[in-house]
Design an enzyme around this catalytic site. Structure first.
Site, PDB file in Angstrom:
ATOM      1  N   ILE A  44       0.853  -1.192   0.000  1.00 26.97           N
ATOM      2  CA  ILE A  44       0.000   0.000   0.000  1.00 26.97           C
ATOM      3  C   ILE A  44       0.881   1.231   0.000  1.00 26.97           C
ATOM      4  O   ILE A  44       1.644   1.475   0.942  1.00 26.97           O
ATOM      5  CB  ILE A  44      -0.939   0.020   1.224  1.00 26.97           C
ATOM      6  CG1 ILE A  44      -1.817  -1.231   1.223  1.00 26.97           C
ATOM      7  CG2 ILE A  44      -1.793   1.285   1.217  1.00 26.97           C
ATOM      8  CD1 ILE A  44      -2.673  -1.362   2.466  1.00 26.97           C
ATOM      9  N   LYS A  80      14.126  26.289   6.348  1.00 24.95           N
ATOM     10  CA  LYS A  80      13.016  27.067   5.798  1.00 24.95           C
ATOM     11  C   LYS A  80      12.723  28.249   6.721  1.00 24.95           C
ATOM     12  O   LYS A  80      12.437  28.066   7.901  1.00 24.95           O
ATOM     13  CB  LYS A  80      11.775  26.168   5.670  1.00 24.95           C
ATOM     14  CG  LYS A  80      10.505  26.895   5.271  1.00 24.95           C
ATOM     15  CD  LYS A  80       9.326  25.932   5.240  1.00 24.95           C
ATOM     16  CE  LYS A  80       8.016  26.663   4.973  1.00 24.95           C
ATOM     17  NZ  LYS A  80       6.848  25.768   4.994  1.00 24.95           N
TER      18      LYS A  80
END
Length: 519
Positions: A44, A80
């Site tokens: 999955i 960031k």
């Protein structure tokens, strides 16, 4: 009346970022005799909605005792300082939502009010609010450094988060959790058994016939919401009428030679594109409304906006903005996509996972699963999601764009009352009020509002009490100190190379499930 027994067995369904963040945080319980098991299937694929974060990720690492530089090195991360928004207020405009505040208040007057008064009075060199933010000025020069601990120093206004590879993050946290005693089970959940007397989850049956028990179950199964939705029937509340985007395309491209210490969010005709620089590649994506833009056109716009060569084919993700009506039902807690989804515009997805985890630790139940803990958890998570929702809606509502039906709809749509009240305050005299514990600070709201909304109609009376010439001198001083401090900071690439350069990595994780998004 007997006291319910403590929870001694926690079972997490699903891996990825949400599952392994949860497992890593709950691994501290293993030493106290609690078994923690995570079941996931390699068959999955996972949808990691986060390659960009907000500063609270550093609190999570600190809680786990993880060295930040070691984490950056292992996950191919970069730093960031904020998010740059292009073409949101109007085409051709750009502004930064920095993590650190712009300027500083004086004499009880908010800094943005001083700046706004000077701008409205025609002060020639008032500039934009971006000019007074060290995070913004440094980010645009591709510079980075850590904040100073001296509150009097301009560098104390720096705040940062991380860009990272979500596949590598899950791998890193899996190793951390397993080293602390978390057990991983490979397998796909085929069915879920409920206890007839309580309706609680009793056991999971895997596709190969094995059964997994547990007392507390954590649903990290993604959009499927296998436990909270499919099994327990907790409904989903759509917010698509406020956030109409429902598709995303993501593609990696080659690493930038000089990675910027900020995320880019570039508005398109019916959505927006992201760009996130990592050490070993660049993450790119296009979030859009499928009833306005066909996938072929969205794909063309995505590839046309790349600044480095693509490293793979684009991957498509379907989603719907909204939340489960409850995150905690019976003996099941939903964390991550199973509990709700907000598009990744302001990098909130990992933060909301983190909130779900820390609140679960604060309200960790016994086997009685009492209502006060469940109700408090559900009420607090709803408040968190609604506050983040309002901030994201703000970007669409506070636009002056009139070049497409999409943007005209966004500009004129009805918004939640909580957001309408904030907008009314801003449009009156530029005021921003803040609830205690709220995710986005006044500085964040001010950055977006000042970046997208025209100046308010009136000047704050407090700002008007200060002599204009003194205000002008103060603004000039702040702007000068910010510029000089930014110029003295090291280049972002140099900082990474010196402190936390990653070893060579494959261009697209390990080839597993799609790890996409700016959230």
């Amino acid at each position: 009346m007997s006291t319910p027994a403590p929870v001694r067995a926690v079972t997490i369904v699903g891996g990825g970022t949400a599952g392994w963040m949860t497992a890593a945080a709950l691994s501290r319980l293993v030493a106290a005799g609690v078994s923690v098991t995570l079941v996931e299937s390699a068959e999955i694929g996972t949808v990691g909605v986060g390659e960009a974060t907000i500063p609270s990720i550093l609190d999570f690492l600190a809680m786990l005792g993880i060295d930040e530089h070691a984490f950056v090195r292992a996950t191919g991360a970069t730093f960031k300082l904020g998010i740059e928004f292009s073409d949101w207020g109007a085409r051709g405009e750009r502004y930064m939502h920095p993590f650190g505040a712009a300027g500083r208040d004086i004499a009880g007057v908010a800094f943005h009010q001083l700046w706004q008064r000077a701008a409205r009075a025609g002060v020639a060199d008032a500039g934009t609010l971006d000019d007074y933010s060290l995070c913004t000025v440094a980010a645009r020069q591709h510079r980075f450094d850590r904040a100073s601990s001296d509150p009097a120093a301009v560098r104390s206004t720096l705040r940062h988060a991380l860009h990272f590879d979500a596949t590598l993050v899950a791998r890193f946290l899996r190793a951390y959790a397993e080293a602390a005693g978390v057990r991983r089970v490979e397998g796909r959940v085929d069915s879920v058994a409920l206890a007839p007397e309580t309706g609680h989850i009793a056991a999971l049956r895997l596709a190969d016939g094995r059964q997994l028990g547990g007392e507390l179950f954590v649903d990290c199964s993604g959009f499927r919401a296998l436990l909270i939705g499919e099994t327990l029937g907790v409904g989903f509340e759509s917010w698509r009428h406020w956030l109409p985007n429902d598709r995303a395309l993501a593609v990696p491209s080659a690493a930038a030679s000089d990675p910027a210490p900020y995320t880019r969010a570039m508005a398109e005709r019916a959505g927006w594109r992201w760009r996130i620089p990592l050490q070993h590649r660049t993450g790119n994506g296009h979030v859009y409304a499928s009833d306005v833009v066909a996938e072929e056109e969205a794909h063309r716009l995505l590839l046309a906006g790349l600044t480095e060569p693509a490293l793979d084919t684009a991957r498509s993700i379907r989603f719907e903005a909204g939340v489960r009506r409850r995150w905690w039902e019976g003996n099941c807690v939903a964390i991550g996509l199973a509990g709700g989804f907000l598009e990744p515009l302001e990098s909130t997805s990992i933060h909301l996972i983190q909130l779900g985890i820390t609140r679960l630790l604060a309200l960790f139940p016994d086997t009685g699963f009492a209502a006060p803990e469940r109700d408090t958890y559900n009420r607090s998570l709803r408040r968190d999601y609604e506050q983040a929702r309002d901030f994201i809606i703000l970007h669409y509502k506070a636009t002056r764009r009139d070049d497409s039906d999409y943007w005209r709809h966004c500009r004129t749509m009805a918004v939640p009352d909580t957001l309408a009240e904030r907008l009314a305050l801003w449009r009156g005299a530029g005021r921003v009020l803040h609830d205690r514990g709220e995710l986005f600070t006044p500085a964040s709201w001010i950055a977006v509002l000042a970046g997208q909304e025209p100046p308010s109609r009136a000047v704050d009376p407090l700002a008007a009490t200060l002599p204009l010439d003194e205000t002008e001198r103060f603004l000039r001083h702040v702007r000068d100190m910010v510029a000089k401090t930014a110029a003295a900071m090291p280049r972002h690439a140099d900082y990474v190379a010196r402190h936390c350069a990653a070893p060579a990595r494959p261009a697209w994780g390990d080839g597993g499930g799609a790890q996409t998004g700016a959230g």
